[in-house]
Every structure is written in structure tokens, then in C-alpha cells.
Design an enzyme around this catalytic site. Structure first.
Site, PDB file in Angstrom:
ATOM      1  N   LYS A 126     -60.564 -12.432 -18.163  1.00  0.00           N
ATOM      2  CA  LYS A 126     -61.111 -11.995 -16.992  1.00  0.00           C
ATOM      3  C   LYS A 126     -61.864 -10.528 -17.896  1.00  0.00           C
ATOM      4  CE  LYS A 126     -64.079 -13.181 -13.695  1.00  0.00           C
ATOM      5  NZ  LYS A 126     -64.341 -14.629 -13.189  1.00  0.00           N
ATOM      6  N   ASP A 166     -69.572 -14.666 -14.112  1.00  0.00           N
ATOM      7  CA  ASP A 166     -69.128 -13.941 -13.120  1.00  0.00           C
ATOM      8  C   ASP A 166     -70.271 -13.055 -12.354  1.00  0.00           C
ATOM      9  OD1 ASP A 166     -66.930 -14.615 -11.602  1.00  0.00           O
ATOM     10  OD2 ASP A 166     -67.099 -12.131 -11.042  1.00  0.00           O
TER      11      ASP A 166
HETATM   12  P1  NDP Z   1     -73.503 -13.448  -7.774  1.00  0.00           P
HETATM   13  O1  NDP Z   1     -73.393 -12.095  -8.520  1.00  0.00           O
HETATM   14  O2  NDP Z   1     -74.508 -14.844  -7.869  1.00  0.00           O
HETATM   15  O3  NDP Z   1     -73.837 -13.979  -6.308  1.00  0.00           O
HETATM   16  C1  NDP Z   1     -72.162 -13.314  -5.216  1.00  0.00           C
HETATM   17  C2  NDP Z   1     -72.758 -12.811  -3.652  1.00  0.00           C
HETATM   18  O4  NDP Z   1     -72.142 -12.095  -3.109  1.00  0.00           O
HETATM   19  C3  NDP Z   1     -73.817 -12.236  -4.194  1.00  0.00           C
HETATM   20  O5  NDP Z   1     -74.506 -12.738  -2.042  1.00  0.00           O
HETATM   21  C4  NDP Z   1     -73.836 -11.334  -3.418  1.00  0.00           C
HETATM   22  O6  NDP Z   1     -74.235 -10.326  -3.034  1.00  0.00           O
HETATM   23  C5  NDP Z   1     -72.511 -11.086  -2.497  1.00  0.00           C
HETATM   24  N1  NDP Z   1     -71.384  -9.648  -3.207  1.00  0.00           N
HETATM   25  C6  NDP Z   1     -71.003  -9.479  -4.308  1.00  0.00           C
HETATM   26  N2  NDP Z   1     -70.632  -8.824  -3.901  1.00  0.00           N
HETATM   27  C7  NDP Z   1     -70.387  -8.491  -2.882  1.00  0.00           C
HETATM   28  C8  NDP Z   1     -69.835  -7.871  -1.874  1.00  0.00           C
HETATM   29  N3  NDP Z   1     -68.565  -6.623  -2.344  1.00  0.00           N
HETATM   30  N4  NDP Z   1     -69.602  -7.994  -0.236  1.00  0.00           N
HETATM   31  C9  NDP Z   1     -70.601  -8.347   0.309  1.00  0.00           C
HETATM   32  N5  NDP Z   1     -71.090  -9.769  -0.461  1.00  0.00           N
HETATM   33  C10 NDP Z   1     -71.157  -9.373  -1.678  1.00  0.00           C
HETATM   34  O7  NDP Z   1     -71.636 -14.244  -8.434  1.00  0.00           O
HETATM   35  P2  NDP Z   1     -71.159 -15.376  -8.154  1.00  0.00           P
HETATM   36  O8  NDP Z   1     -71.852 -16.558  -7.119  1.00  0.00           O
HETATM   37  O9  NDP Z   1     -71.394 -16.116  -9.427  1.00  0.00           O
HETATM   38  O10 NDP Z   1     -69.853 -15.520  -7.543  1.00  0.00           O
HETATM   39  C11 NDP Z   1     -69.672 -15.713  -6.412  1.00  0.00           C
HETATM   40  C12 NDP Z   1     -68.207 -15.303  -5.988  1.00  0.00           C
HETATM   41  O11 NDP Z   1     -67.607 -16.757  -6.644  1.00  0.00           O
HETATM   42  C13 NDP Z   1     -67.000 -14.971  -7.309  1.00  0.00           C
HETATM   43  O12 NDP Z   1     -65.504 -13.863  -6.440  1.00  0.00           O
HETATM   44  C14 NDP Z   1     -66.656 -15.183  -8.205  1.00  0.00           C
HETATM   45  O13 NDP Z   1     -65.374 -14.563  -9.252  1.00  0.00           O
HETATM   46  C15 NDP Z   1     -66.209 -16.749  -7.475  1.00  0.00           C
HETATM   47  N6  NDP Z   1     -66.444 -17.101  -8.411  1.00  0.00           N
HETATM   48  C16 NDP Z   1     -67.794 -17.991  -9.776  1.00  0.00           C
HETATM   49  C17 NDP Z   1     -68.362 -18.535 -11.039  1.00  0.00           C
HETATM   50  C18 NDP Z   1     -69.355 -19.211 -11.245  1.00  0.00           C
HETATM   51  O14 NDP Z   1     -69.322 -19.897 -11.906  1.00  0.00           O
HETATM   52  N7  NDP Z   1     -70.663 -18.220 -11.411  1.00  0.00           N
HETATM   53  C19 NDP Z   1     -66.918 -19.797 -10.971  1.00  0.00           C
HETATM   54  C20 NDP Z   1     -65.935 -19.771 -10.163  1.00  0.00           C
HETATM   55  C21 NDP Z   1     -65.669 -18.196  -9.251  1.00  0.00           C
HETATM   56  P3  NDP Z   1     -75.723  -9.449  -3.354  1.00  0.00           P
HETATM   57  O15 NDP Z   1     -76.982 -10.025  -4.174  1.00  0.00           O
HETATM   58  O16 NDP Z   1     -75.885  -8.396  -2.987  1.00  0.00           O
HETATM   59  O17 NDP Z   1     -75.821  -8.737  -4.640  1.00  0.00           O
END
Ligand code: NDP
Length: 444
Positions: A126, A166
Site C-alpha cells: 500500500k 484508492d
Molecule cells: P473515494 O475517494 O472515491 O471515496 C471515498 C468516499 O468516502 C468519499 O465519499 C469521501 O467523502 C468519503 N470519505 C473519505 N474519507 C472520509 C472521512 N475521513 N470521513 C468521512 N468520509 C470520508 O475512495 P474509494 O471509494 O475508492 O474508497 C473507499 C474505501 O474503499 C476506502 O476505505 C478504500 O480503501 C476502500 N477500497 C477501495 C477500493 C477501490 O477499488 N477503489 C478497493 C478496496 C477497498 P469526500 O467526497 O467528502 O472526500
């Protein structure tokens, strides 16, 4: 003292300032007790657990870039290469102001078992930076990504380490990083996944984590004689994972009534409109406050609170530690049947325990969200054979991988006397192959 407790005590002492890493190691090692107890002598002899909890290496570096006002900014870049016993390091790059070593070590550690669960040959890693893409211009993001890759390129390669997206790293960032890698090396190599379709990306990679989450959820529900169709679902997050989880859940006949971002959340009694969400988040890169401008029946709430909503299925898809004990209590009181993690470690340990003790089915992230990295590995395969598979072909493979993961978790839990405990099942099923490979390859 039991072997697991000895190693846990040492991890806590050595990494006291990395609570997320301690949390992830505690969850995994605790649930490995049945298999570790059965092989204690063999594992102790080769220091298996001590080696498993220490990354192969951690690379940190300076990332200087110039903002639009001509000021030099400096961020910190990282790559944690945790374990390559079963394949090249694989895991995303997180760009978020909260990024520090403890977060990346927790994510890299989890990634080892998740990648093993996919049954594909990929190890765990990571990386990322404390850079915040939010509010930056495209040109600033590009300069950051170019600077980041100018250092990272030394440590990655198609058979060495293949990062991906991510939080904060989407198609735009991957594109800028890939361009810089090519510029430095003149090599058109599969060193990143999540690439654009015009330059080696895989169809269905964008959808894979969210779709995979629903394929896994549906299969676990099926094993428990529950039908997903007709169920009410709460999702948190509004990013890549959340959007495609909502889309697939809706396609499978469920109704998703919530989503959230870091400032607030939306309740839409008519079901979240994915096209609207995509317009707000993917096109305009705006806040969720805009949602009710398109959907007058929806309600916007400031702050956190998704889990107060009554639902049958909860899918936390935002970030780590976003579903707390009080949320678990709300979900149980409202009759929730299952929680399946789209994000990595969104549920705290005490919340997980509460849910499981109260009969709620619980699908841990390392199994439930493995569809993203699995499809990244399919992207690597397509790149290696210089072919592109159709959307249907990739989606079909994704479905069968997720169904397999569900069955493997179920069977591993049963085999060690923890029927229905998919945390134990996922950790043991992911661990077995890595442990075998580490033992076979000798102590190093
Ligand atoms: P994105 O950046 O596309 O979206 C993240 C979302 O979560 C956004 O809506 C963001 O809000 C919100 N968010 C992020 N940090 C916080 C926080 N501290 N408090 C509240 N809301 C928060 O990321 P992903 O969708 O790619 O990833 C989401 C999760 O899934 C993570 O844990 C990631 O590690 C996991 N994941 C992702 C994969 C992938 O293929 N993308 C694969 C496997 C796991 P805002 O828009 O306001 O920032």
C-alpha cells in the site's frame, strides 16, 4: 503465553503510535487463533507470525511540487511493500491529508490476506501521500503526481510492485502517474492498474469493488437463505466504491436509501439516484448538499449519521472506523440483517463484536471488497497477453471470484469450528496460502 499473544504484545510495544495498524493486526491474529494453535510448533520454529507483521520494507520520500501561485509545497510519499510471498506487491495509493505510516501499514497488512483470498498471485502492499487533491487545480494535481512518480518509479515494476487507486487516487491521478513513469523509463509496462481504457485499463475495473461487494453480499445472504431483492440498504460514502455498490444493489432489486461524504449524508426515500450521484461526484466533484437540488424528496443532514436509518443491509463504503459501537447498536435495534464492508476496516472492533454477538451477518472488507484488487490482477493479465477482454467477460470472472471467496470464507470458518463467522473464515482462508508459501520459501 500463547504465540498469538506474544506477537500481539510485541506489535503493540513496537508500533505504539500506529493505532490503526495495531487494530488491524489484533483483528487478524485474534481470529487466526484456531489455526495457529493447531500449528504452533511449526509456525514458531520459522518465526512465521513475527515475520508476517513486519513489512518487507517501507519507503518514504519527499514530494516537492509547485502550486499555481508559484509556491513550493512539500508532501510526504510512502510505499509499504508488506509481503510478496505469493506474488508481486499489489495495493492502492491513498492521497488524503490523514495519511501517515500507521494507516498505510494497516492497509498493506490487510491487503496480504485480501489478495490471497482472490486466489490470484498477488502480494500485499500500500502507498500514498498526505497530499489532498481536494480543492487543487488539475495542473497542481498533475505536478504532484509527476513528482510522486519521479521517486516511486524506482521501486515498482510489473513483476515487483504494481500500485493502483484508492481514496483520492482515481482515473485522473493514475493517468498523470502513468504518463510520468513512461516519460522517465520509456517503458510501456503494466506498473499501475486502474488505467484508462485507451491505454491498457480493464473494462469493469471502475465498477469492480462496488459490484464485487454486492456479488459477495448476495452470496453470503444466499448461504443464509436470505434474498437481497426487496431489501432496504444503507450505504455510506459517495466515492468509487459507494457509487457502484449503489448501482449494483439497485440492479439486483434492493433499494438504497442513503449515501454520504465527509461533510454530510443524504436520505432518499425513493432510492438513491445513481446518475445524479455520478453527476455531482464524478463530473462536478461537488458536495452532497447538491443532491436535493435534483431530488426534492431527499433530505440532507450535516455531519455523520447514516447508521441511524432503518435498513436490512448496511454497506459502509467510505473509510476506516466510520461505523462505531453506537452505530452497531442502532443497526441491531432497527433489525439489520447484515453488514458488509466496502471500505477497509470501516467497522471498529467493538462494533464488529456487537454485531456478531447479536446475530448480524458480518462480511469483513478483506473479503467483501476484494473485487477491486481481483480485477486489477485481471488488468495485469490482459496487459501481459496484450489483449482486452469484454466487459461481460471481466464481470463474469469477477462474479465467480466473489462467489468463491464467499464459499471459501464459509468453509474455513466451519473447518475451524466457527460456523457463520466470516471474519475468522476470511482471515484463515487468506492466511493459509501465504503461510504455506512463506514456510516453503525459507526464513528471510
Ligand atoms: P473515494 O475517494 O472515491 O471515496 C471515498 C468516499 O468516502 C468519499 O465519499 C469521501 O467523502 C468519503 N470519505 C473519505 N474519507 C472520509 C472521512 N475521513 N470521513 C468521512 N468520509 C470520508 O475512495 P474509494 O471509494 O475508492 O474508497 C473507499 C474505501 O474503499 C476506502 O476505505 C478504500 O480503501 C476502500 N477500497 C477501495 C477500493 C477501490 O477499488 N477503489 C478497493 C478496496 C477497498 P469526500 O467526497 O467528502 O472526500
Amino acid at each position: 503465553m500463547a504465540y498469538v499473544d506474544e506477537v500481539l504484545a510485541s506489535v503493540k510495544a513496537k508500533n505504539a503510535n500506529e493505532p490503526e495498524f495495531i487494530q488491524a493486526v489484533t483483528e487478524v491474529l485474534d481470529s487466526l487463533r484456531p489455526i495457529v494453535d493447531a500449528h504452533e510448533e511449526e509456525y514458531r520454529k520459522v518465526g512465521l507470525l513475527e515475520r508476517l507483521v513486519e513489512p518487507d520494507r517501507v519507503i518514504t520520500f519527499r514530494v516537492p511540487w509547485t502550486d499555481d501561485n508559484g509556491n513550493v509545497q512539500v508532501n510526504r510519499g510512502y510505499r509499504v511493500q508488506f509481503n510478496n510471498a505469493i506474488g508481486p506487491y499489489k495495493g492502492g495509493l491513498r492521497l488524503h491529508p490523514t495519511v501517515y505510516l500507521g494507516i498505510l501499514k494497516f492497509l498493506g497488512f490487510e491487503q496480504i490476506f485480501k489478495n490471497s483470498l482472490t486466489s490470484l498471485p498477488i502480494g500485499g502492499g500500500k502507498g500514498g501521500s498526505d497530499f489532498d487533491p481536494k480543492g487543487k487545480s488539475d495542473a497542481e494535481v498533475m505536478r504532484f503526481c509527476q513528482s510522486f512518480m519521479t521517486e516511486l518509479y524506482k521501486y515498482i515494476g510489473p513483476d515487483e510492485d504494481v500500485p493502483a487507486g484508492d481514496i483520492g487516487t482515481g482515473a485522473r491521478e493514475i493517468g498523470y502517474m502513468y504518463g510520468q513513469y513512461k516519460r522517465i523509463t520509456s517503458q510501456y509496462q503494466s506498473i499501475l492498474t486502474g488505467k484508462g481504457l485507451s491505454y491498457g485499463g480493464s473494462l469493469a475495473r471502475t465498477q469492480a469493488t462496488g459490484y464485487g461487494l454486492l456479488y459477495f453480499t448476495q452470496e453470503i445472504l444466499k448461504l443464509n437463505n436470505i434474498d437481497l431483492a426487496g431489501k432496504t440498504v444503507c450505504v455510506s460514502g459517495a466515492g468509487n466504491v459507494a457509487i457502484y455498490a449503489i448501482q449494483k444493489a439497485t440492479q439486483l432489486g434492493a433499494k438504497v436509501v442513503t449515501c454520504s461524504d465527509s461533510t454530510g449524508w443524504v436520505y432518499d426515500p425513493d432510492g438513491i439516484d445513481v446518475a445524479v450521484l455520478q453527476e455531482i461526484k464524478e463530473v462536478k466533484r461537488a458536495r452532497l448538499t447538491e443532491y436535493k437540488n435534483y431530488r426534492p424528496n431527499a433530505v440532507y443532514h450535516e455531519g455523520r449519521g447514516v447508521w441511524v436509518t432503518k435498513c436490512d443491509i448496511a454497506l459502509p463504503c467510505a473509510t476506516q472506523n466510520e461505523l462505531l459501537l453506537e452505530d452497531a447498536k442502532n443497526l441491531v435495534a432497527n433489525g439489520c440483517l447484515g453488514v458488509f464492508e466496502g471500505a477497509n476496516m470501516p467497522t471498529t472492533l467493538d462494533a464488529t463484536k456487537y454485531l456478531q454477538e447479536n446475530g448480524v451477518l458480518f462480511g469483513p472488507g478483506k473479503a467483501a471488497n476484494a473485487g477491486g484488487v481481483a480485477t486489477s490482477a485481471l488488468e495485469m493479465s490482459q496487459n501481459a497477453e496484450r489483449l482486452s477482454w469484454s466487459f461481460e467477460e471481466v464481470d463474469q470472472k469477477l462474479q465467480s471470484i466473489m462467489v468463491n471467496i464467499a464459499h471459501n470464507c464459509d468453509e474455513a470458518a466451519r473447518k475451524y469450528g466457527h460456523e457463520g463467522d466470516y471474519v475468522v473464515g476470511a482471515n484463515i482462508a487468506g492466511f493459509e496460502k501465504v503461510a504455506d508459501a512463506m514456510i516453503a520459501q525459507g526464513v528471510y
